[in-house]
Design an enzyme around this catalytic site. Sequence first.
Site, PDB file in Angstrom:
ATOM      1  N   HIS A 101      63.042  -0.175 -38.381  1.00 60.30           N
ATOM      2  CA  HIS A 101      61.564  -0.524 -38.698  1.00 60.30           C
ATOM      3  C   HIS A 101      61.150   0.796 -39.589  1.00 60.30           C
ATOM      4  CE1 HIS A 101      62.388  -2.742 -35.106  1.00 60.30           C
ATOM      5  NE2 HIS A 101      61.318  -3.873 -35.497  1.00 60.30           N
ATOM      6  N   ASP A 104      60.140   3.376 -37.171  1.00 59.20           N
ATOM      7  CA  ASP A 104      61.080   4.002 -36.381  1.00 59.20           C
ATOM      8  C   ASP A 104      61.965   5.467 -37.159  1.00 59.20           C
ATOM      9  OD1 ASP A 104      61.379   1.415 -35.035  1.00 59.20           O
ATOM     10  OD2 ASP A 104      63.018   0.958 -36.275  1.00 59.20           O
ATOM     11  N   GLU A 232      63.267 -13.795 -38.745  1.00 51.27           N
ATOM     12  CA  GLU A 232      64.100 -13.810 -37.292  1.00 51.27           C
ATOM     13  C   GLU A 232      62.979 -14.517 -36.113  1.00 51.27           C
ATOM     14  OE1 GLU A 232      65.338  -9.512 -36.115  1.00 51.27           O
ATOM     15  OE2 GLU A 232      64.730 -10.301 -33.889  1.00 51.27           O
ATOM     16  N   GLU A 268      68.903 -14.070 -33.551  1.00 50.08           N
ATOM     17  CA  GLU A 268      69.117 -13.365 -32.372  1.00 50.08           C
ATOM     18  C   GLU A 268      69.559 -14.258 -31.121  1.00 50.08           C
ATOM     19  OE1 GLU A 268      66.736  -9.770 -31.870  1.00 50.08           O
ATOM     20  OE2 GLU A 268      66.536 -10.088 -29.497  1.00 50.08           O
ATOM     21  N   HIS A 271      66.762 -14.398 -28.462  1.00 47.41           N
ATOM     22  CA  HIS A 271      65.850 -15.298 -28.946  1.00 47.41           C
ATOM     23  C   HIS A 271      66.067 -16.744 -28.901  1.00 47.41           C
ATOM     24  CE1 HIS A 271      64.056 -11.771 -31.756  1.00 47.41           C
ATOM     25  NE2 HIS A 271      64.191 -11.490 -30.361  1.00 47.41           N
ATOM     26  N   ASP A 296      71.110 -10.760 -34.684  1.00 49.73           N
ATOM     27  CA  ASP A 296      70.812  -9.740 -33.994  1.00 49.73           C
ATOM     28  C   ASP A 296      71.767  -9.854 -32.723  1.00 49.73           C
ATOM     29  OD1 ASP A 296      69.054  -8.138 -35.527  1.00 49.73           O
ATOM     30  OD2 ASP A 296      67.468  -8.482 -34.437  1.00 49.73           O
ATOM     31  N   ASP A 307      62.956 -11.083 -23.101  1.00 49.20           N
ATOM     32  CA  ASP A 307      63.954 -10.469 -24.172  1.00 49.20           C
ATOM     33  C   ASP A 307      64.500  -9.331 -23.653  1.00 49.20           C
ATOM     34  OD1 ASP A 307      65.277 -10.445 -26.606  1.00 49.20           O
ATOM     35  OD2 ASP A 307      63.354  -9.814 -27.529  1.00 49.20           O
ATOM     36  N   ASP A 309      67.295  -7.775 -24.246  1.00 48.97           N
ATOM     37  CA  ASP A 309      68.074  -7.181 -25.280  1.00 48.97           C
ATOM     38  C   ASP A 309      69.357  -6.146 -24.331  1.00 48.97           C
ATOM     39  OD1 ASP A 309      66.624  -7.787 -27.362  1.00 48.97           O
ATOM     40  OD2 ASP A 309      65.239  -5.928 -27.384  1.00 48.97           O
ATOM     41  N   ASP A 339      70.799  -5.319 -31.857  1.00 49.93           N
ATOM     42  CA  ASP A 339      69.356  -5.096 -31.362  1.00 49.93           C
ATOM     43  C   ASP A 339      69.508  -5.300 -29.492  1.00 49.93           C
ATOM     44  OD1 ASP A 339      66.639  -5.238 -31.037  1.00 49.93           O
ATOM     45  OD2 ASP A 339      66.403  -6.922 -32.029  1.00 49.93           O
TER      46      ASP A 339
END
Length: 438
Positions: A101, A104, A232, A268, A271, A296, A307, A309, A339
Amino acid sequence: MKIDDLRKIGKIEYRGSKNKEKFSFKHYNPEEVIFGKKMKDHLKFAMSYWHTLCAEGTDMFGNATADKSFQKSDPLETYKAKADFGFELMDILGIDYYCFHDVDIAPPGKDLEETFALFDQMIDYLEGLQAKHGKKLLWATANNFADKKFMNGAATSPNADVYAIAAAKVKKTIDATIRLRGTGFVFWGGREGYETLLNTDMKKELDNFAYFLKLSRDYGRKQGFKGDFLIEPKPMEPTKHQYDFDTATAIGFLRKHNLHEDFKINVEANHATLAGHTFQHELRTAAIEGMFGSIDANEGDPQLGWDTDHFPKNVYCATLAMYEILKAGGFKNGGINFDAKTRRPSNTVEDLVLAYIMGMDTYALGLRKAIALIEDGRLDEFVQKRYDSYNRGIGKNIANQEVTLEELYEYALKAGEPEVESGRQEYLESIINQILFS
Ligand code: XUL
Ligand code: CO
């Protein structure tokens, strides 16, 4: 975290499935050619900048558990040290791609202008590191969800100034993607949705959102960006309802606004499960529309409804995902972005490396097993036979769309009671188990 701890671990090598050396791959053998390609080209692994180099383990109840300042105090120096660590991590893992991003990679400035200037400095820096380490940008995205101003959305904000700022950040990030020769640009609409319809003009928000995507697409193409724009999907979190709810919803929206030629889907895993689908379902949906782009890779926790991750460990799921991906023709501009983040108490450099090893091995094993499933052929054969009635007689006319409702009526009157065959689900599931565990 310290870069020296990374150097102590050294390059991670493939040592086969029987070995017990923890810093080694058991299944991922990057140069091995299977199913016509090197494993590394089938899988195209990418490091997520945000989880790997920025997230420090904070949650609603607790402070950071991992220090990712990399022993620097000056903001720009800290971000350079993050990048140095990230590229060395990719080196030791043999990861060729990364994703970021805008927020980031560089520290924030006092206003947008200074923020963009710092961003530019870091893009120069990343360009240098890419050349030095031989790494590529898989995709970039603009974080238009974290800052306070985005609390009501970005491209779906009721405030036009917020919309403009979000657009400026997208422009800046598209420019950077082109400079770094990235092959994708992602839109994850973190707050492009609503908390309550009582305060929401949904039609206006959706129209504004579509226009935002059009402006971004047109700008990117005008600047010569040849890669994929990607949506996404995610159904909720942080908002109660997110407009890109799932793959089918996103594709319908893209088609309605004539964006489907330029956009693909970044699916993802976590998701998908939040949307009440399997990862396999989301991948199949994208593939049959010719809009499968990238993934992802992560997974949720069956007991936790959000989520989380997690790094992917579920080989069953990775196998079915790779099965869908191979059938869709594999990755072109896309790849496998982790991700994913280590759990909060897994706060050392070693944990980070071990997490990536597990994730990469999970997908490598998934790839091997997916190939075995395809080569085995029993699933394909079953599905083909199951629809055989569409290859002849009335079925062929239906498949060719050469029949009227009246003709079907006449046919049905004479057809008698059909013999409908078993779906054989348990048998097919046993084939997967046989391939996975024998
Ligand atoms: C959040 C998420 C994001 C996107 C990029 O759930 O998946 O990290 O991948 O903004
Ligand atoms: Co994601």
